[in-house]
Design an enzyme around this catalytic site. Structure first.
Site, short mmCIF file in Angstrom:
data_model
loop_
_atom_site.label_atom_id
_atom_site.label_comp_id
_atom_site.label_asym_id
_atom_site.label_seq_id
_atom_site.Cartn_x
_atom_site.Cartn_y
_atom_site.Cartn_z
N HIS A 1 36.83 44.33 28.92
CA HIS A 1 37.21 43.23 29.80
C HIS A 1 38.53 42.59 29.33
CE1 HIS A 1 36.99 39.67 32.30
NE2 HIS A 1 37.06 38.92 31.22
N HIS B 1 40.10 42.72 37.04
CA HIS B 1 38.80 43.09 37.59
C HIS B 1 38.92 44.41 38.38
CE1 HIS B 1 35.11 42.61 40.06
NE2 HIS B 1 34.68 41.99 38.99
N ARG C 1 13.10 24.02 32.91
CA ARG C 1 14.30 23.39 33.52
C ARG C 1 15.33 22.98 32.48
NH1 ARG C 1 10.25 21.18 36.86
NH2 ARG C 1 10.20 22.31 38.84
N LYS D 1 40.61 25.34 26.73
CA LYS D 1 39.54 25.58 27.70
C LYS D 1 38.73 24.31 27.93
CE LYS D 1 35.93 28.50 29.37
NZ LYS D 1 35.22 29.76 29.38
N HIS E 1 42.78 37.90 35.86
CA HIS E 1 41.43 38.43 36.08
C HIS E 1 41.28 39.19 37.40
CE1 HIS E 1 40.42 36.17 32.53
NE2 HIS E 1 39.15 36.50 32.61
N GLU F 1 34.19 24.67 38.62
CA GLU F 1 35.23 25.51 39.24
C GLU F 1 35.44 25.22 40.72
OE1 GLU F 1 35.50 29.49 37.63
OE2 GLU F 1 36.59 30.17 39.40
N LYS G 1 29.27 28.68 31.44
CA LYS G 1 28.92 29.69 32.44
C LYS G 1 27.89 30.64 31.82
CE LYS G 1 32.93 29.98 35.48
NZ LYS G 1 34.06 30.82 35.95
N ARG H 1 39.78 24.86 37.27
CA ARG H 1 39.16 25.85 36.37
C ARG H 1 39.54 27.27 36.76
NH1 ARG H 1 33.23 25.74 33.42
NH2 ARG H 1 33.40 27.79 32.48
N GLU I 1 42.61 36.76 25.78
CA GLU I 1 42.17 35.46 26.30
C GLU I 1 42.87 34.32 25.55
OE1 GLU I 1 40.22 35.06 28.95
OE2 GLU I 1 39.20 36.98 29.19
N ASN J 1 41.27 32.10 35.31
CA ASN J 1 41.20 33.48 35.81
C ASN J 1 42.56 34.17 35.83
OD1 ASN J 1 38.45 33.21 36.16
ND2 ASN J 1 38.68 32.43 38.24
#
Ligand code: GLY
Length: 376
Positions: free
Chosen positions: A273, A259, A128, A234, A255, A244, A150, A248, A192, A252
């Site tokens: 990416h 994407h 955990r 960030k 993105h 998010e 993330k 947050r 980025e 994106n």
């Protein structure tokens, strides 16, 4: 004559008891043992890296640990997105359990986004949660994926579908390791970086307009400043909205369009990416101007700043594809946040004034992309 100290900066991510620092600068890997020692409960740390990074940086990293009396138990995985799988995750957990890892042990991710995302998820699951440290070796990982917690692996149904929010205890971003990156990877990371200026830091955008070429040329002070300002930007957003629920999502920017461009290439190597995000941001800004949200002049200024790094700002200039408006819109419709004929997009009211545009009309986006691609 004395040599000036290599540039270095520390950025704090404020998340209460889960707060941590990001150490940024030249030559930090040589001091990794000193940075890790306060976290290590015993003289052994677990390290995950990939085959490419192992060849380039593992000997220096392990030697730095040894200098501080730390022994590395290292696992080297295959380089590439295919390693971000449930199978690799299970094998990594078996390796850790078999080696007797406990919650107070340290697990280090030495590598780019794939190593960081996979290892971070393993750290979150081990009993955990065991201590996790990121040592990102790509520019994209230094300014984005290693910061903010993330973690994820992919499944046959899509990317990052199994994951957790799990913050590292420490991030060590050594700018020297960026020297071994191919130019395309540097540009992809730069996308980025410029994103943070465009979201809500117009001063940083102005600075990048002037100093962007020094950043991508890895001039020591410029790259340290750019990575530190990006991480601070960030960190500020993550501290406001770790999971998010709202702001947050601004991270994106570019993105959703990006994407769709990646999906048109089945996420293959024709389009990295960060390259997709660079083009995606140019599209989001031009679309903002088309909706009358920002001036065409400001949109053009942002597009020029993105393009100055070598990133492509027009779909028609991209490798890969084919890029047809209808297919791109279909990928956007599959976005989990899409509702019928509407999708939320991150758009802008000016330079450094991004916002969440809750319901972009996909028929209108289709018309815009038909003009952009010349293909319906
Ligand atoms: N890369 C976007 C985020 O960390 O939220």
């Amino acid at each position: 004559m004395t040599t000036p100290d290599p540039p270095s900066q520390t950025v704090r991510v404020d998340l209460g008891e889960r707060s941590y620092t990001i150490e940024i600068g030249a030559g930090l890997i040589a001091n990794a043992g000193g940075l890790l020692a306060p976290l290590a409960s015993r003289a052994r740390v677990f390290v995950v890296t990939d085959e490419t990074v192992a060849q380039l940086h593992l000997p220096a990293f392990e030697a730095a640990l040894q200098k501080s009396g730390l022994e590395a138990n290292t696992r080297t995985i295959a380089a590439g997105e295919a390693s971000k799988s449930v199978t690799s995750l299970a094998a990594m957990l078996d390796w850790l359990i078999g080696a007797g890892a406990g919650r107070d042990d340290v697990l280090v991710a030495l590598g780019g986004g794939v190593v960081g995302d996979l290892t971070g998820l393993a750290a979150s699951l081990m009993k955990r949660g065991m201590q996790f440290v990121q040592v990102p070796t790509t520019l994209l990982a230094q300014v984005d994926s290693s910061v903010g917690g993330k973690t994820a692996v992919n499944t046959a149904h899509g990317k990052n579908l199994i994951g957790a929010f799990y913050q590292p205890r420490l991030v060590i971003a050594d700018s020297d390791v960026l020297a071994t990156l191919p130019a395309r990877e540097l540009q992809a990371g730069y996308a980025e970086i410029i994103k943070y200026g465009l979201i809500d830091e117009p001063d940083f955008f102005d600075w990048l307009e002037k100093n962007g070429a020094d950043v991508t040329a890895l001039s020591p002070h410029a790259i340290t400043e750019a990575v530190a300002r990006s991480c601070a930007a960030k960190a500020r957003i993550v501290a406001l909205d770790e999971r998010e629920g709202g702001v947050r999502a601004l991270l994106n920017l570019g993105h959703t369009f990006g994407h769709a461009l990646e999906a048109a290439n089945r996420f293959g190597p024709q389009l990295l990416h960060g390259e997709a995000v660079g083009t995606g941001m140019a599209l989001a800004l031009r679309y903002s101007a088309r909706l009358g949200l920002m001036t065409g002049q400001d949109a053009q200024r942002a597009v020029a700043a993105i393009g100055a790094s070598g990133l492509k700002t027009d779909i028609t200039a991209l490798d890969g594809g084919p890029y047809k408006a209808g297919a791109l819109v279909e990928y956007m419709r599959q976005d989990k946040k899409a509702r019928g004929a509407k999708v939320p997009l991150i758009l802008a009211r000016g330079l450094g004034q991004a916002f969440i545009y809750e319901a972009a009309d996909l028929a209108d986006v289709n018309a815009f992309l038909t003009e952009e691609t010349g293909l319906s």
